[in-house]
Scaffold this active site. Sequence first.
Site: not given
Length: 292
Positions: A139-140, A143, A210
């Site tokens: 997930h990071e 980003h 997100e």
Amino acid sequence: MQWKADWGLRFRMFVTMFLLTAVYLVFIGALSVYLGFGFTGIIMVFALFSGAQWFFSDKLTLWSMGAKEVSEDEYPELHGMVRRLSQQADVPVPKVAVVDSQVPNAFATGRSQKHSAVAVTTGLMRTLNEEELEGVIAHELAHVKNRDVMVMTVASFLSTIAFLVVRFGFFFGGGGRNRNGGGVFVAIAVSLVVWIISYLLIRALSRYREFAADRGAAVITGKPAALASALASISGGMERAPKEDMREQAEMNAFFIFPVSGGTITRLFSTHPSMERRIDRLQQLEREMEAA
């Protein structure tokens, strides 16, 4: 599933930066007129601070969060996981940092894909199993790949400048007793408006990004259910963690994978979609993958 450019995210990032640029031009103009510093002087100050923030954004964010960059000897499994997922995401391997905190959380920071860092808390590593931790790190990395970390870093910095003018303006204005007092009050009022607009724009972008990062994590790992499980575990871990542990970092919520509680107002203007909506979307992605 294959990685696809999220044009909705890119459009939102462009609009956010365009509007923030317009707002801050008004902000700079107001400061130059009412504080008497001169337009050129204020531009130079902003350029100096912005340049420092741009080149040291990852270090500043890590420092403000209490994160410490760690070596592969200290955390070999974490480094190996980040390296493997970076290859799957097709991004340069970021720096790896750890925050000594019981609160299970993670964040990414940096000015570009080549100058980025991923940090996790010790509480996160204790709370999640290997597949769940992979989902969070992916997930990071999503980003970083989407480059929204850079936009949020710049936007948050400029918002902080406006907030500091509001917070400390009265000291510089001498409570309105000197000849520049009236101008300072006007500058504070303008700064307050700028900060409110920035606050709302950052949160609107943050909520969408997100969802984009959740989808990106599902593509990187191929396991949406693992991230959904991680989010549920993190939510439960937040409730059990000491309230004083990392809660004062709530103003940095936009960077975290899951928001730190910051009271009623923070929940009302949340930087993140609800956990339930995120899990629902991840479960839908899981069904799509199984059907493909």
